[in-house]
Scaffold this motif. Structure first.
Motif: not given
Length: 156
Positions: A38-58
């Motif tokens: 679960l910890k790894q999944a949360v940490e992975t999703h944090l990285t994904e979320t930062k990428g999603q923010i960049a995608t939303l800017k696009k």
């Protein structure tokens, strides 16, 4: 709001706010959970979320708007619930509760991105449709991963 284009922009601002709030909350959640998967999944999703923010800017760029958020009461409530769990729950209940809270956030995101994607298509914004489809797929995969972790580990 009177048009689908205005609703699209407003909802885009809503999810942009939500993703930024989630990015701020996830490190605290990762620190609180004990289950390693679960910890790894949360940490992975944090990285994904930062990428999603960049995608939303696009996506904002496709409608010639500056990326900005509007307060999202729904995500505020879901994150407040997670904070309450971190204050009150212990042991197995903490991990199970936070996993369930994370899935509630995923379900909210899936609903928002599904609507945004389809509105982009109706509005003839193919680039936004593709970008939002990518994020939607990531959110669905994150939810599926959380379900697997719940079934195989956390809820046992």
């Amino acid at each position: 709001m009177e048009t689908l284009a205005e609703l699209f922009e407003h909802t885009l601002q809503d999810i942009y706010y939500a993703e930024n709030a989630i990015a701020k909350a996830l490190p605290k959640v990762a620190k609180a959970v004990k289950d390693t998967q679960l910890k790894q999944a949360v940490e992975t999703h944090l990285t994904e979320t930062k990428g999603q923010i960049a995608t939303l800017k696009k996506v904002f760029a496709t409608i010639d708007k500056k990326p900005e958020g509007v307060k999202c009461d729904a995500i505020e409530g879901l994150l407040k619930e997670a904070d309450g769990l971190m204050d009150e729950a212990k042991g197995a209940a903490l991990d199970a509760g936070l996993l369930a809270a994370a899935q509630a956030v995923e379900h909210y995101e899936i609903a928002r991105y599904g609507s945004l994607r389809e509105w982009a298509k109706v509005l003839g914004n193919e680039e936004a449709h593709v970008l939002l489809s990518e994020i939607l797929d990531q959110e669905k995969a994150a939810n599926a991963k959380l379900t697997t972790i719940a079934v195989t580990s956390v809820n046992k």
